[in-house]
Design an enzyme around this catalytic site. Sequence first.
Site, PDB file in Angstrom:
ATOM      1  CB  CYS A 275      -0.796  -0.010   1.114  1.00 50.99           C
ATOM      2  SG  CYS A 275      -2.080  -1.320   1.112  1.00 50.99           S
TER       3      CYS A 275
HETATM    4  N1  COA Z   1     -20.825  -9.226   6.494  1.00 46.78           N
HETATM    5  C1  COA Z   1     -21.493  -9.350   7.814  1.00 46.78           C
HETATM    6  N2  COA Z   1     -20.719  -9.331   8.851  1.00 46.78           N
HETATM    7  C2  COA Z   1     -19.334  -9.435   8.816  1.00 46.78           C
HETATM    8  C3  COA Z   1     -18.824  -9.510   7.513  1.00 46.78           C
HETATM    9  C4  COA Z   1     -19.616  -9.288   6.559  1.00 46.78           C
HETATM   10  N3  COA Z   1     -19.002  -9.205   5.123  1.00 46.78           N
HETATM   11  N4  COA Z   1     -17.524  -9.487   7.688  1.00 46.78           N
HETATM   12  C5  COA Z   1     -17.277  -9.955   9.019  1.00 46.78           C
HETATM   13  N5  COA Z   1     -18.674  -9.820   9.743  1.00 46.78           N
HETATM   14  C6  COA Z   1     -18.753 -10.139  11.070  1.00 46.78           C
HETATM   15  C7  COA Z   1     -17.775 -10.968  11.790  1.00 46.78           C
HETATM   16  O1  COA Z   1     -17.842 -12.268  11.599  1.00 46.78           O
HETATM   17  C8  COA Z   1     -17.691 -10.550  13.305  1.00 46.78           C
HETATM   18  O2  COA Z   1     -18.863 -11.065  13.710  1.00 46.78           O
HETATM   19  P1  COA Z   1     -18.684 -11.511  15.198  1.00 46.78           P
HETATM   20  O3  COA Z   1     -18.440 -10.117  16.196  1.00 46.78           O
HETATM   21  O4  COA Z   1     -19.860 -12.201  15.527  1.00 46.78           O
HETATM   22  O5  COA Z   1     -17.423 -12.235  15.387  1.00 46.78           O
HETATM   23  C9  COA Z   1     -18.307  -8.871  13.050  1.00 46.78           C
HETATM   24  O6  COA Z   1     -18.655  -8.854  11.731  1.00 46.78           O
HETATM   25  C10 COA Z   1     -17.111  -7.982  13.222  1.00 46.78           C
HETATM   26  O7  COA Z   1     -15.798  -8.544  12.186  1.00 46.78           O
HETATM   27  P2  COA Z   1     -14.486  -7.632  12.456  1.00 46.78           P
HETATM   28  O8  COA Z   1     -13.513  -8.341  11.239  1.00 46.78           O
HETATM   29  O9  COA Z   1     -14.031  -7.683  13.553  1.00 46.78           O
HETATM   30  O10 COA Z   1     -14.953  -6.380  11.505  1.00 46.78           O
HETATM   31  P3  COA Z   1     -14.058  -4.837  11.635  1.00 46.78           P
HETATM   32  O11 COA Z   1     -15.161  -4.031  12.527  1.00 46.78           O
HETATM   33  O12 COA Z   1     -12.777  -4.900  12.043  1.00 46.78           O
HETATM   34  O13 COA Z   1     -14.105  -4.546  10.254  1.00 46.78           O
HETATM   35  C11 COA Z   1     -12.506  -4.297   8.695  1.00 46.78           C
HETATM   36  C12 COA Z   1     -13.291  -5.462   9.320  1.00 46.78           C
HETATM   37  C13 COA Z   1     -11.547  -5.081   7.587  1.00 46.78           C
HETATM   38  C14 COA Z   1     -13.123  -3.562   7.737  1.00 46.78           C
HETATM   39  C15 COA Z   1     -11.532  -3.548   9.469  1.00 46.78           C
HETATM   40  O14 COA Z   1     -10.981  -4.432  10.592  1.00 46.78           O
HETATM   41  C16 COA Z   1     -10.470  -2.548   8.824  1.00 46.78           C
HETATM   42  O15 COA Z   1     -10.647  -2.158   7.983  1.00 46.78           O
HETATM   43  N6  COA Z   1      -9.192  -3.175   9.271  1.00 46.78           N
HETATM   44  C17 COA Z   1      -8.163  -2.266   8.661  1.00 46.78           C
HETATM   45  C18 COA Z   1      -7.680  -2.956   7.316  1.00 46.78           C
HETATM   46  C19 COA Z   1      -6.665  -2.142   6.703  1.00 46.78           C
HETATM   47  O16 COA Z   1      -6.338  -1.114   6.752  1.00 46.78           O
HETATM   48  N7  COA Z   1      -6.019  -3.299   5.981  1.00 46.78           N
HETATM   49  C20 COA Z   1      -4.964  -2.598   5.120  1.00 46.78           C
HETATM   50  C21 COA Z   1      -5.202  -3.361   3.782  1.00 46.78           C
HETATM   51  S1  COA Z   1      -3.975  -3.160   2.535  1.00 46.78           S
END
Ligand code: COA
Length: 373
Positions: A156
């Site tokens: 990134c």
């Molecule tokens: N639809 C519905 N529910 C979903 C889902 C989807 N597509 N994906 C995950 N969930 C659920 C999970 O299973 C979890 O359920 P639980 O609480 O019962 O276990 C809940 O939603 C929360 O999941 P989580 O993965 O903790 O979500 P989050 O709030 O952390 O959001 C991201 C996920 C990826 C958006 C976030 O973590 C993020 O942006 N992180 C940084 C990413 C980044 O900058 N990466 C660099 C990439 S180059």
Amino acid sequence: MFKPAITGSGVFTPDQIITNDELVVAFNAYADRFNAENAAAIAAGEVEAKPHSSSEFIVSASGIEQRYVMDKTGVLDPEVMHPWLPERSNEEPGIMTEMAMEACGTALAQAGRRADDVDLVICAASNHERPYPAIAIEIQKYLGAGGFAFDMNVACSSATFGIQAAADMIRSGSVRCAIVVSPEICSGHLEWRDRDCHFIFGDVCTAVVMERAEDARGGHFIVHSTRCATQFSNNIRNNNGYLRRTRKGHMQDRRDMLFVQEGRKVFKEVLPLVSAHIAAHMEDAGIGADQLRRLWLHQANKTMNDFIGRKVMGRVPEPHEQPNILQDYANTSSAGSIIAFSKFSDDLEPGDKGFICSFGAGYSVGSVLVERA
Ligand code: COA
């Protein structure tokens, strides 16, 4: 020593859009199919059932509303779940090169330059279509640029690290006019069958033209300083390297051969890293938050950007001070902060300062302090 400047920028946006609703329909159809095919194993507790995704979750967790892609037919086909990008012959331009042409053309036109003025092309991206010959050299050929070209990958942060490399060469005089181009086909390394991340990426290509400030032919941004940092982490990883075929079981459909992340950990660990990085860059440059007019941040997650904006500015930034494009483009890896810069910089006045800042896998963080001339 010469003063480097960004004299032009451009964005190539693919013409195919996938909305969250379309994406979720395809994912849920795939999950239903998977669950039906594996009903017995799921009932026996040997395989986990795949739960549905939801548009509401995607918007609230990330701020993403849609993404542009090079091919949506494959991605939205529950039997395929990846883009279809037909292989090109060796005589045709590669797909990254094709994406680069429009972004570079726009950036060169803004700079009032022709391709033969360019003596350095850096193709800075998270993935390259092949190991060699370098994609940058193919771009150099199809543009009609001179000098030399090379590929680089810092995930990134590829574009900001590329800007630092070009700025240093312009400063020293070894090159006079550079293009840093970032064709990001993130749809190619995303696991569209993984509910936790199937929504996060999109495709795009950005380009910036960099020259000595004294050579600039129009409105431009002086690059005052750049700052790059890395710190090893496995929390964003892709194991698909060239040694794959030397390993047993290399033909298996392995999850780790595409983008994998521990999203929560990334969130927690990268935020303090980036906030401290920008604060140190500001201190070195001797500028305070009140002198910053804009933050063009990496575009992965809205909550993350809001947090960084607040930390850096010491208050909640106005939307125009910290423009987001991730609602339209999703995460486009290294191109994200450059899309924001390209689309939201024309209104700045001479003397206005801002940071272009990227962060992501590695971990890597890159910041570029610019001033409207
Ligand atoms: N639809 C519905 N529910 C979903 C889902 C989807 N597509 N994906 C995950 N969930 C659920 C999970 O299973 C979890 O359920 P639980 O609480 O019962 O276990 C809940 O939603 C929360 O999941 P989580 O993965 O903790 O979500 P989050 O709030 O952390 O959001 C991201 C996920 C990826 C958006 C976030 O973590 C993020 O942006 N992180 C940084 C990413 C980044 O900058 N990466 C660099 C990439 S180059």
